[in-house]
Design an enzyme around this catalytic site. Sequence first.
Site, mmCIF file in Angstrom:
data_model
loop_
_atom_site.group_PDB
_atom_site.id
_atom_site.type_symbol
_atom_site.label_atom_id
_atom_site.label_comp_id
_atom_site.label_asym_id
_atom_site.label_seq_id
_atom_site.Cartn_x
_atom_site.Cartn_y
_atom_site.Cartn_z
ATOM 1 N N ASP A 198 0.804 -1.216 -0.032
ATOM 2 C CA ASP A 198 0.055 0.063 -0.136
ATOM 3 C C ASP A 198 0.778 1.264 0.013
ATOM 4 O OD1 ASP A 198 -2.272 -1.828 0.162
ATOM 5 O OD2 ASP A 198 -2.032 -1.617 2.529
ATOM 6 N N LYS A 224 2.042 2.205 -5.120
ATOM 7 C CA LYS A 224 2.673 1.554 -6.390
ATOM 8 C C LYS A 224 2.062 2.003 -7.863
ATOM 9 C CE LYS A 224 3.015 -2.390 -4.396
ATOM 10 N NZ LYS A 224 2.663 -2.030 -3.190
ATOM 11 N N GLY A 266 -4.321 -4.417 -4.434
ATOM 12 C CA GLY A 266 -5.164 -3.305 -5.046
ATOM 13 C C GLY A 266 -4.356 -1.920 -5.202
ATOM 14 N N HIS A 267 -4.178 -1.901 -6.488
ATOM 15 C CA HIS A 267 -3.330 -0.820 -7.199
ATOM 16 C C HIS A 267 -4.269 0.208 -7.443
ATOM 17 C CE1 HIS A 267 0.502 -3.456 -7.732
ATOM 18 N NE2 HIS A 267 -0.032 -3.352 -6.361
ATOM 19 N N GLN A 289 2.203 -5.948 -3.038
ATOM 20 C CA GLN A 289 2.418 -5.948 -1.763
ATOM 21 C C GLN A 289 3.700 -5.152 -1.511
ATOM 22 O OE1 GLN A 289 1.703 -9.416 -3.373
ATOM 23 N NE2 GLN A 289 -0.431 -8.470 -3.160
HETATM 24 P P1 IMP Z 1 -2.423 -13.024 1.625
HETATM 25 O O1 IMP Z 1 -1.323 -12.403 0.742
HETATM 26 O O2 IMP Z 1 -3.793 -12.559 1.290
HETATM 27 O O3 IMP Z 1 -2.299 -14.165 1.970
HETATM 28 O O4 IMP Z 1 -2.156 -12.053 2.895
HETATM 29 C C1 IMP Z 1 -1.132 -12.180 3.671
HETATM 30 C C2 IMP Z 1 -0.620 -11.009 4.508
HETATM 31 O O5 IMP Z 1 -0.175 -9.895 3.424
HETATM 32 C C3 IMP Z 1 -1.965 -10.120 5.097
HETATM 33 O O6 IMP Z 1 -1.356 -9.684 6.109
HETATM 34 C C4 IMP Z 1 -2.464 -9.260 4.377
HETATM 35 O O7 IMP Z 1 -3.114 -8.059 4.964
HETATM 36 C C5 IMP Z 1 -1.172 -8.939 3.533
HETATM 37 N N1 IMP Z 1 -1.479 -8.191 2.208
HETATM 38 C C6 IMP Z 1 -1.517 -9.226 1.116
HETATM 39 N N2 IMP Z 1 -1.546 -8.388 -0.022
HETATM 40 C C7 IMP Z 1 -1.513 -7.060 0.457
HETATM 41 C C8 IMP Z 1 -1.507 -5.842 -0.367
HETATM 42 O O8 IMP Z 1 -1.592 -5.584 -1.622
HETATM 43 N N3 IMP Z 1 -1.082 -4.636 0.471
HETATM 44 C C9 IMP Z 1 -1.028 -4.765 1.818
HETATM 45 N N4 IMP Z 1 -1.077 -6.022 2.527
HETATM 46 C C10 IMP Z 1 -1.355 -6.913 1.605
#
Ligand code: IMP
Length: 424
Positions: free
Chosen positions: A13, A16, A40-41, A223
């Site tokens: 977040d 990007k 989520g971009h 991420q």
């Molecule tokens: P997962 O990738 O959905 O399994 O989530 C694993 C961890 O990464 C969790 O703490 C999510 O909140 C975090 N996470 C996954 N994708 C994002 C992202 O795009 N932005 C911020 N945090 C993320």
Amino acid sequence: MSVDVLLGLQWGDEGKGKIVDVLAPEYDVVARFQGGPNAGHTLEFEGIKHVLHTIPSGIFRADSINVVGNGVVIDPVTLRKEIEALLGMNVPVSKRLFISRKANLILPTHRLLDAASEALKGVDKIGSTLRGIGPTYMDKTGRNGLRVGDIESDAFTSRYEKLKLKHLELLRSMNYGTEALEALEKDFFTAIDYLRQLNLVDSEHLMNKFIQSKRSVLAEGAQGSLLDIDFGSYPFVTSSNTITAGACTGLGVAPRHINKVYGIFKAYCTRVGSGPFPTELNDATGEAIRKSGNEFGATTGRPRRCGWLDLPALRYAIMINGVTDLTMTKPDVLSDFDDIYVCTHYEINGERIDYMPYDIVHTPVTPVYKKLPGWKCDLTGIEREDQFPLPLAGYIAWLEEQLQVPVSIVSVGPNRKQTIIRKK
Ligand code: IMP
């Protein structure tokens, strides 16, 4: 021609999507290399605000080619919705989008397994986005997964059924209900038919042809580095390599082709989901940052945890990624603060350190802060670097000295136009 990489240096977040969108006109190709619809971009231009999950953030630029690489995991249902939303905005997606046959597919049962796994973990849950990311990467590395290229085979349905049976057994052993499955599968197979119509490619060949024919490529990370499966705050991480090296494995591009690495960081820090966050502010200041920065997840809507900038963590991310250019986003969010704090060191067991130690999950660290003067003015209308208020210019200069990497871009608002490219 070489490949530049753009990625997040914190827990995701960092903004990007916006920066990729700004830089996209300089590139012929924008490619995603890892993650999936957990991302989520957010992009904002011409009065439109748009959130992309799987599709690269170059999709809005005419003449830009967008590649979803082999390292990405694809949920056909989400992808279809995303494409249809873009078509509704007259974006010619089919001309601009290419999808790797080697990308793994997120099945409906992966989503159920994600939810079951989190439910079983109870208070230790990761705080996953529940998009099926972890179970899909587990099937990939466990050599059970189904890939986009498999949908071109007549054996796809039987392979799907075989893997589904395995998942159902697992779900039974986890005591997790599967009532939702029938409806999920209906949408899934409709979306698979849709996916078959798209440009499915051997993306590693395509990427290397682009490189050979001197086309410029921007690899877009999802991420953030502190969520990397190897180097993040394990086990509170995502399931892919979010770092520069992930661009090589997730696109089939050799390390020698990587040139610039743009590292994006916010002027403060946020985190969604569980896990350690040394500089977290569980107080009115944290709440003020959340409100002013609209810090709510673009994918899940969850409130983001907020805190001050963390230099030991940022230095670590810069090192792992080989960052050549820094981009600072959202300093405008801190405009109301008299003082800005930055964590320069951690204290751990009475010792002061300036690096990220092995374990910050079970051995909490205490941040040591430096106080800097706030800028106390609205930054959102700034168009040039020489309009920066002195305290902001001082903040950037001090960070450059601490981090030993130039801050070449500063973003002062969500819109494309609110971007200052600094002179070298
Ligand atoms: P997962 O990738 O959905 O399994 O989530 C694993 C961890 O990464 C969790 O703490 C999510 O909140 C975090 N996470 C996954 N994708 C994002 C992202 O795009 N932005 C911020 N945090 C993320």
